[in-house]
Motif scaffolding. Structure first.
Motif, PDB file in Angstrom:
ATOM      1  N   ARG A 105     -23.857  16.968  57.995  1.00 31.71           N
ATOM      2  CA  ARG A 105     -24.859  17.695  57.224  1.00 31.71           C
ATOM      3  C   ARG A 105     -26.210  17.023  57.416  1.00 31.71           C
ATOM      4  O   ARG A 105     -26.300  15.817  57.650  1.00 31.71           O
ATOM      5  N   GLU A 106     -27.267  17.796  57.318  1.00 36.56           N
ATOM      6  CA  GLU A 106     -28.598  17.269  57.589  1.00 36.56           C
ATOM      7  C   GLU A 106     -28.965  16.123  56.656  1.00 36.56           C
ATOM      8  O   GLU A 106     -29.698  15.212  57.044  1.00 36.56           O
ATOM      9  N   ASP A 107     -28.478  16.175  55.422  1.00 40.15           N
ATOM     10  CA  ASP A 107     -28.826  15.144  54.446  1.00 40.15           C
ATOM     11  C   ASP A 107     -27.796  14.013  54.377  1.00 40.15           C
ATOM     12  O   ASP A 107     -27.862  13.166  53.492  1.00 40.15           O
ATOM     13  N   GLN A 108     -26.855  13.996  55.312  1.00 40.21           N
ATOM     14  CA  GLN A 108     -25.779  13.015  55.249  1.00 40.21           C
ATOM     15  C   GLN A 108     -26.251  11.642  55.701  1.00 40.21           C
ATOM     16  O   GLN A 108     -26.864  11.498  56.756  1.00 40.21           O
ATOM     17  N   GLU A 109     -25.958  10.629  54.897  1.00 40.47           N
ATOM     18  CA  GLU A 109     -26.345   9.255  55.190  1.00 40.47           C
ATOM     19  C   GLU A 109     -25.157   8.502  55.785  1.00 40.47           C
ATOM     20  O   GLU A 109     -24.008   8.734  55.408  1.00 40.47           O
ATOM     21  N   THR A 110     -25.440   7.605  56.717  1.00 36.57           N
ATOM     22  CA  THR A 110     -24.420   6.669  57.185  1.00 36.57           C
ATOM     23  C   THR A 110     -24.911   5.254  56.949  1.00 36.57           C
ATOM     24  O   THR A 110     -26.084   5.018  56.643  1.00 36.57           O
ATOM     25  N   LEU A 111     -23.999   4.307  57.096  1.00 34.53           N
ATOM     26  CA  LEU A 111     -24.323   2.904  56.871  1.00 34.53           C
ATOM     27  C   LEU A 111     -24.675   2.181  58.164  1.00 34.53           C
ATOM     28  O   LEU A 111     -25.340   1.153  58.141  1.00 34.53           O
ATOM     29  N   GLY A 112     -24.203   2.702  59.297  1.00 41.23           N
ATOM     30  CA  GLY A 112     -24.374   1.995  60.560  1.00 41.23           C
ATOM     31  C   GLY A 112     -23.401   0.834  60.661  1.00 41.23           C
ATOM     32  O   GLY A 112     -22.565   0.603  59.790  1.00 41.23           O
ATOM     33  N   GLY A 113     -23.524   0.101  61.748  1.00 36.47           N
ATOM     34  CA  GLY A 113     -22.630  -1.034  61.980  1.00 36.47           C
ATOM     35  C   GLY A 113     -22.005  -0.996  63.358  1.00 36.47           C
ATOM     36  O   GLY A 113     -21.732  -2.030  63.948  1.00 36.47           O
ATOM     37  N   ILE A 114     -21.749   0.219  63.861  1.00 33.75           N
ATOM     38  CA  ILE A 114     -21.204   0.377  65.218  1.00 33.75           C
ATOM     39  C   ILE A 114     -22.105   1.341  65.983  1.00 33.75           C
ATOM     40  O   ILE A 114     -22.410   2.441  65.503  1.00 33.75           O
ATOM     41  N   ASP A 115     -22.511   0.927  67.159  1.00 33.68           N
ATOM     42  CA  ASP A 115     -23.391   1.727  68.005  1.00 33.68           C
ATOM     43  C   ASP A 115     -22.563   2.827  68.667  1.00 33.68           C
ATOM     44  O   ASP A 115     -22.098   2.694  69.804  1.00 33.68           O
ATOM     45  N   MET A 116     -22.365   3.899  67.929  1.00 33.76           N
ATOM     46  CA  MET A 116     -21.536   5.003  68.433  1.00 33.76           C
ATOM     47  C   MET A 116     -21.995   6.311  67.836  1.00 33.76           C
ATOM     48  O   MET A 116     -22.654   6.340  66.787  1.00 33.76           O
ATOM     49  N   ILE A 117     -21.660   7.379  68.525  1.00 32.98           N
ATOM     50  CA  ILE A 117     -21.855   8.734  68.024  1.00 32.98           C
ATOM     51  C   ILE A 117     -20.478   9.297  67.694  1.00 32.98           C
ATOM     52  O   ILE A 117     -19.573   9.285  68.537  1.00 32.98           O
ATOM     53  N   VAL A 118     -20.295   9.771  66.467  1.00 31.48           N
ATOM     54  CA  VAL A 118     -19.006  10.261  65.977  1.00 31.48           C
ATOM     55  C   VAL A 118     -19.110  11.744  65.651  1.00 31.48           C
ATOM     56  O   VAL A 118     -20.088  12.192  65.049  1.00 31.48           O
ATOM     57  N   ARG A 119     -18.091  12.487  66.044  1.00 33.50           N
ATOM     58  CA  ARG A 119     -18.017  13.912  65.706  1.00 33.50           C
ATOM     59  C   ARG A 119     -17.092  14.095  64.512  1.00 33.50           C
ATOM     60  O   ARG A 119     -15.908  13.745  64.566  1.00 33.50           O
ATOM     61  N   ARG A 120     -17.614  14.663  63.432  1.00 33.54           N
ATOM     62  CA  ARG A 120     -16.819  14.912  62.224  1.00 33.54           C
ATOM     63  C   ARG A 120     -15.764  15.998  62.473  1.00 33.54           C
ATOM     64  O   ARG A 120     -16.000  16.941  63.219  1.00 33.54           O
ATOM     65  N   ASN A 121     -14.615  15.850  61.811  1.00 33.96           N
ATOM     66  CA  ASN A 121     -13.547  16.869  61.838  1.00 33.96           C
ATOM     67  C   ASN A 121     -13.198  17.313  63.257  1.00 33.96           C
ATOM     68  O   ASN A 121     -12.824  18.466  63.489  1.00 33.96           O
ATOM     69  N   ALA A 122     -13.280  16.381  64.199  1.00 34.46           N
ATOM     70  CA  ALA A 122     -13.136  16.744  65.605  1.00 34.46           C
ATOM     71  C   ALA A 122     -11.728  17.219  65.950  1.00 34.46           C
ATOM     72  O   ALA A 122     -11.556  18.078  66.821  1.00 34.46           O
ATOM     73  N   TRP A 153     -13.561  11.867  65.996  1.00 42.37           N
ATOM     74  CA  TRP A 153     -13.381  11.027  67.170  1.00 42.37           C
ATOM     75  C   TRP A 153     -14.736  10.506  67.611  1.00 42.37           C
ATOM     76  O   TRP A 153     -15.779  10.976  67.145  1.00 42.37           O
ATOM     77  N   VAL A 154     -14.727   9.529  68.491  1.00 38.76           N
ATOM     78  CA  VAL A 154     -15.954   8.908  68.970  1.00 38.76           C
ATOM     79  C   VAL A 154     -16.382   9.616  70.251  1.00 38.76           C
ATOM     80  O   VAL A 154     -15.649   9.633  71.236  1.00 38.76           O
ATOM     81  N   GLU A 155     -17.561  10.201  70.216  1.00 43.19           N
ATOM     82  CA  GLU A 155     -18.097  10.906  71.388  1.00 43.19           C
ATOM     83  C   GLU A 155     -18.617   9.932  72.436  1.00 43.19           C
ATOM     84  O   GLU A 155     -18.414  10.142  73.634  1.00 43.19           O
ATOM     85  N   SER A 156     -19.303   8.887  71.994  1.00 43.39           N
ATOM     86  CA  SER A 156     -19.858   7.916  72.937  1.00 43.39           C
ATOM     87  C   SER A 156     -20.121   6.612  72.215  1.00 43.39           C
ATOM     88  O   SER A 156     -20.263   6.577  70.983  1.00 43.39           O
ATOM     89  N   THR A 157     -20.181   5.519  72.988  1.00 43.62           N
ATOM     90  CA  THR A 157     -20.406   4.191  72.428  1.00 43.62           C
ATOM     91  C   THR A 157     -21.470   3.464  73.226  1.00 43.62           C
ATOM     92  O   THR A 157     -21.676   3.721  74.420  1.00 43.62           O
ATOM     93  N   GLY A 158     -22.142   2.527  72.557  1.00 42.09           N
ATOM     94  CA  GLY A 158     -23.090   1.660  73.222  1.00 42.09           C
ATOM     95  C   GLY A 158     -22.383   0.543  73.965  1.00 42.09           C
ATOM     96  O   GLY A 158     -21.166   0.363  73.860  1.00 42.09           O
ATOM     97  N   ALA A 159     -23.175  -0.232  74.678  1.00 43.48           N
ATOM     98  CA  ALA A 159     -22.615  -1.267  75.555  1.00 43.48           C
ATOM     99  C   ALA A 159     -21.866  -2.349  74.793  1.00 43.48           C
ATOM    100  O   ALA A 159     -20.955  -2.974  75.334  1.00 43.48           O
ATOM    101  N   GLY A 160     -22.221  -2.591  73.534  1.00 40.08           N
ATOM    102  CA  GLY A 160     -21.592  -3.677  72.782  1.00 40.08           C
ATOM    103  C   GLY A 160     -20.331  -3.289  72.043  1.00 40.08           C
ATOM    104  O   GLY A 160     -19.762  -4.111  71.314  1.00 40.08           O
TER     105      GLY A 160
END
Length: 206
Positions: A105-122, A153-160
Motif C-alpha cells: 500500500r502507498e502508505d505502508q511503512e517498513t523498518l528496513g534492515g535487509i537490502d531487498m525488494i519483497v513482493r507481498r502475497n506473492a 517472496w524476495v524479488e531481488s537482493t543487494g550485494a550484501g
C-alpha cells in the motif's frame, strides 16, 4: 523431525522479544523458549530496550506497520535495527525488514534492515496456502518444513545479502548481517531449527 540442539550450560541466554502488535506471537515465543532463549512479548519502548534481539512475526504487514506508528515504536525499531540489533522476520516480518516493497500500500511503512525488494502475497491468497520442505543454508539436519500463508517472496537482493533458501525458483530465506528473514512460518511446525539459528545469531552479539 529434527529439533534444535540444546544450548550448553555455559552459553549465555539471550532475551529475545517478539513484536506483539499483531500476528502469531505465541507460537514464536514458544519456539524461542524451546531454542534456548528467554522470550518476551514486546509492545512498548521499555520492553524493546530490554531485548537483545527481536522476532517480527507473521500476520498482516499493513496492520503491523500502522500499529507500530500508533504505539510509538516505528522509529525506535528502525533505530535499533540500524544500531545492529539482531532481528528475524517471518512472512509479514520479512516484509517489515525489506527496504522496498512491490504490491504494498502507498502508505505502508517498513523498518528496513535487509537490502531487498519483497513482493507481498506473492505465493497467492489464504486459500492457496501450502507446506513445503525447504533446504535452508546454515540449518543442519535436512530440510525445514515451511508453512506458506499468503507468503511473500524476495524479488531481488543487494550485494550484501546472503540467499539462504529458494523454493520453486523464488528466494524465500535471506540474511544480511544480524537480520534474518523467511517467507514461511517455521514456528507452526514444531521444528525449532530456524529459531535456534536466530538464537545463536543473538547469542553471538552478547
Amino acid at each position: 523431525m529434527p529439533q534444535s540442539e540444546p544450548a550448553s550450560a555455559s552459553d549465555p541466554t539471550p532475551v529475545i522479544g517478539v513484536l506483539a502488535l499483531q500476528g502469531d506471537v505465541r507460537e514464536h515465543l514458544a519456539a524461542l523458549a524451546e531454542a534456548g532463549a528467554t522470550a518476551r512479548p514486546v509492545r512498548r519502548p521499555r520492553e524493546l530496550d530490554e531485548a537483545d534481539g527481536l522476532v517480527i512475526p507473521g500476520g498482516e504487514s499493513t496492520t503491523m506497520s500502522k500499529l507500530a506508528v500508533a504505539f510509538g515504536m516505528l522509529e525506535l525499531l528502525r533505530a535499533r535495527i540500524r544500531a545492529g540489533m539482531p532481528v528475524y522476520g517471518s512472512c509479514a516480518g520479512m516484509i517489515m525488514v525489506a527496504e522496498k516493497l512491490l504490491d504494498g500500500r502507498e502508505d505502508q511503512e517498513t523498518l528496513g534492515g535487509i537490502d531487498m525488494i519483497v513482493r507481498r502475497n506473492a505465493f497467492g491468497r489464504q486459500n492457496e496456502s501450502f507446506e513445503a520442505a525447504v533446504e535452508v543454508a546454515g540449518v543442519a539436519g535436512g530440510p525445514v518444513e515451511g508453512v506458506f500463508i499468503r507468503a511473500p517472496w524476495v524479488e531481488s537482493t543487494g550485494a550484501g545479502v546472503e540467499v539462504l533458501a529458494v523454493h520453486d525458483g523464488h528466494t524465500v530465506a535471506v540474511r544480511q548481517g544480524p537480520v534474518l528473514a523467511t517467507s514461511f512460518h517455521p514456528e507452526l511446525t514444531g521444528d525449532h531449527r530456524v529459531h535456534a539459528l536466530f538464537v545463536d545469531m543473538v547469542r553471538a552479539t552478547l
